[in-house]
Design a protein around this motif. Structure first.
Motif, mmCIF file in Angstrom:
data_model
loop_
_atom_site.group_PDB
_atom_site.id
_atom_site.type_symbol
_atom_site.label_atom_id
_atom_site.label_comp_id
_atom_site.label_asym_id
_atom_site.label_seq_id
_atom_site.Cartn_x
_atom_site.Cartn_y
_atom_site.Cartn_z
ATOM 1 N N LEU A 27 0.687 -1.151 0.121
ATOM 2 C CA LEU A 27 0.593 0.026 0.220
ATOM 3 C C LEU A 27 0.560 1.383 0.027
ATOM 4 C CD1 LEU A 27 -2.028 -1.205 2.717
ATOM 5 C CD2 LEU A 27 -3.261 -1.216 0.353
ATOM 6 N N THR A 28 0.437 2.313 -0.118
ATOM 7 C CA THR A 28 1.174 3.380 -0.521
ATOM 8 C C THR A 28 0.185 3.915 0.482
ATOM 9 O OG1 THR A 28 1.323 3.910 -2.875
ATOM 10 C CG2 THR A 28 1.711 5.688 -1.248
ATOM 11 N N LEU A 29 1.087 5.499 1.368
ATOM 12 C CA LEU A 29 0.747 6.112 2.252
ATOM 13 C C LEU A 29 0.897 6.855 1.833
ATOM 14 C CD1 LEU A 29 2.260 4.146 5.913
ATOM 15 C CD2 LEU A 29 0.037 3.927 4.661
ATOM 16 N N ILE A 30 0.709 8.210 3.088
ATOM 17 C CA ILE A 30 0.971 9.939 2.615
ATOM 18 C C ILE A 30 1.999 10.303 3.607
ATOM 19 C CG2 ILE A 30 0.662 12.095 2.275
ATOM 20 C CD1 ILE A 30 -2.138 11.049 0.467
ATOM 21 N N TRP A 31 2.960 10.307 3.674
ATOM 22 C CA TRP A 31 3.792 10.829 4.910
ATOM 23 C C TRP A 31 4.077 12.354 4.122
ATOM 24 C CZ3 TRP A 31 9.168 12.559 5.533
ATOM 25 C CH2 TRP A 31 9.577 12.836 6.294
ATOM 26 N N ALA A 52 -4.354 4.908 3.203
ATOM 27 C CA ALA A 52 -3.778 4.173 2.749
ATOM 28 C C ALA A 52 -4.149 3.692 1.848
ATOM 29 C CB ALA A 52 -3.433 2.639 3.136
ATOM 30 N N PHE A 53 -3.532 3.494 -0.010
ATOM 31 C CA PHE A 53 -3.453 3.667 -0.819
ATOM 32 C C PHE A 53 -3.358 2.510 -1.892
ATOM 33 C CE2 PHE A 53 -4.093 7.683 0.391
ATOM 34 C CZ PHE A 53 -4.913 8.550 0.179
ATOM 35 N N ARG A 54 -4.532 1.937 -2.804
ATOM 36 C CA ARG A 54 -3.657 0.677 -3.346
ATOM 37 C C ARG A 54 -2.519 0.865 -4.096
ATOM 38 N NH1 ARG A 54 -8.913 -0.012 -2.132
ATOM 39 N NH2 ARG A 54 -8.936 -1.968 -1.289
ATOM 40 N N GLU A 55 -2.493 2.015 -4.853
ATOM 41 C CA GLU A 55 -1.863 2.617 -6.257
ATOM 42 C C GLU A 55 -1.245 4.309 -5.752
ATOM 43 O OE1 GLU A 55 -1.027 1.056 -8.293
ATOM 44 O OE2 GLU A 55 -2.070 -1.446 -7.397
ATOM 45 N N VAL A 178 -8.569 3.120 6.923
ATOM 46 C CA VAL A 178 -8.845 3.627 5.028
ATOM 47 C C VAL A 178 -8.234 3.413 3.918
ATOM 48 C CG1 VAL A 178 -10.431 5.203 3.827
ATOM 49 C CG2 VAL A 178 -10.607 5.002 6.421
ATOM 50 N N ILE A 179 -8.532 2.434 3.289
ATOM 51 C CA ILE A 179 -7.969 1.514 2.776
ATOM 52 C C ILE A 179 -8.929 1.806 0.842
ATOM 53 C CG2 ILE A 179 -7.001 -0.365 1.138
ATOM 54 C CD1 ILE A 179 -6.509 -1.616 3.132
ATOM 55 N N LEU A 180 -7.872 3.191 0.433
ATOM 56 C CA LEU A 180 -8.982 3.326 -1.209
ATOM 57 C C LEU A 180 -7.949 3.294 -2.601
ATOM 58 C CD1 LEU A 180 -8.821 7.349 0.227
ATOM 59 C CD2 LEU A 180 -10.965 5.744 0.020
#
Length: 180
Positions: A27-31, A52-55, A178-180
């Motif tokens: 997953l991709t997070l925003i830091w 968290a983001f799948r892409e 929350v996975i988007l």
């Protein structure tokens, strides 16, 4: 609080996408790095759940819609990536691993603990942890011939405790994310 995604506390600061893998998820997070004494943080929704983001492209679109400044807008630029599987393996059984990977995992877990203060706790900081953390930068922490720059058994165990607690925090955060 709303369940709608919201930006971190300081939307004007530079944010970065951070890809994290821990089998079975990637997953991709925003830091966002903290300024001065402010802690680093990860993006959460209005209820304090990890975003968290799948892409990575979805994370970038989210930042654009939320008005968050990305520190690297060029998709070709390398984004941060962390594979937690080798860190988990080392924490459980030892074996060869790159020290920088353990340091990156420790730092991610520290940021996650600061972002999600109601989650499982990391062990309280103490002099043994501080010494072990400092030895990462000597590049000989795992070297049996590293002399004073190598971890002693107490420091090694302390790092394992931090990583294992961090892995529990990661799993808890993902279960509620929350996975988007």
């Amino acid at each position: 609080m709303s369940n709608d995604p919201v930006s971190p506390a300081n939307p004007a600061a530079e944010h970065y996408t951070y890809r994290v893998r821990k089998t079975p998820a990637e997953l991709t997070l925003i830091w966002r790095g903290g300024k001065g004494e402010d802690p680093d943080e990860l993006a959460v929704d209005g209820s304090g759940r990890l975003l968290a983001f799948r892409e990575t492209a979805a994370a970038r679109k989210y930042c654009e819609r939320a008005g968050l400044v990305l520190g690297h807008e060029d998709e070709a630029e390398d984004e941060a990536f962390l594979d937690l599987d080798p860190a988990a393996e080392w924490a459980a059984r030892g074996g060869p691993v790159a020290e920088v990977l353990l340091l990156d995992a420790w730092n991610l877990f520290t940021d996650l603990a600061q972002t999600l203060p109601d989650g499982p706790r990391l062990p309280p900081r103490d002099p043994v942890q501080d010494s072990a953390y400092d030895k990462f930068f000597g590049l000989a922490a795992l070297d049996p011939d590293g002399g004073d720059d190598a971890w002693n058994p107490r420091e090694t165990e302390s790092v394992r405790e931090v990583l294992n607690a961090g892995l529990r925090l990661w799993e808890t955060a993902l279960a509620d994310a929350v996975i988007l």
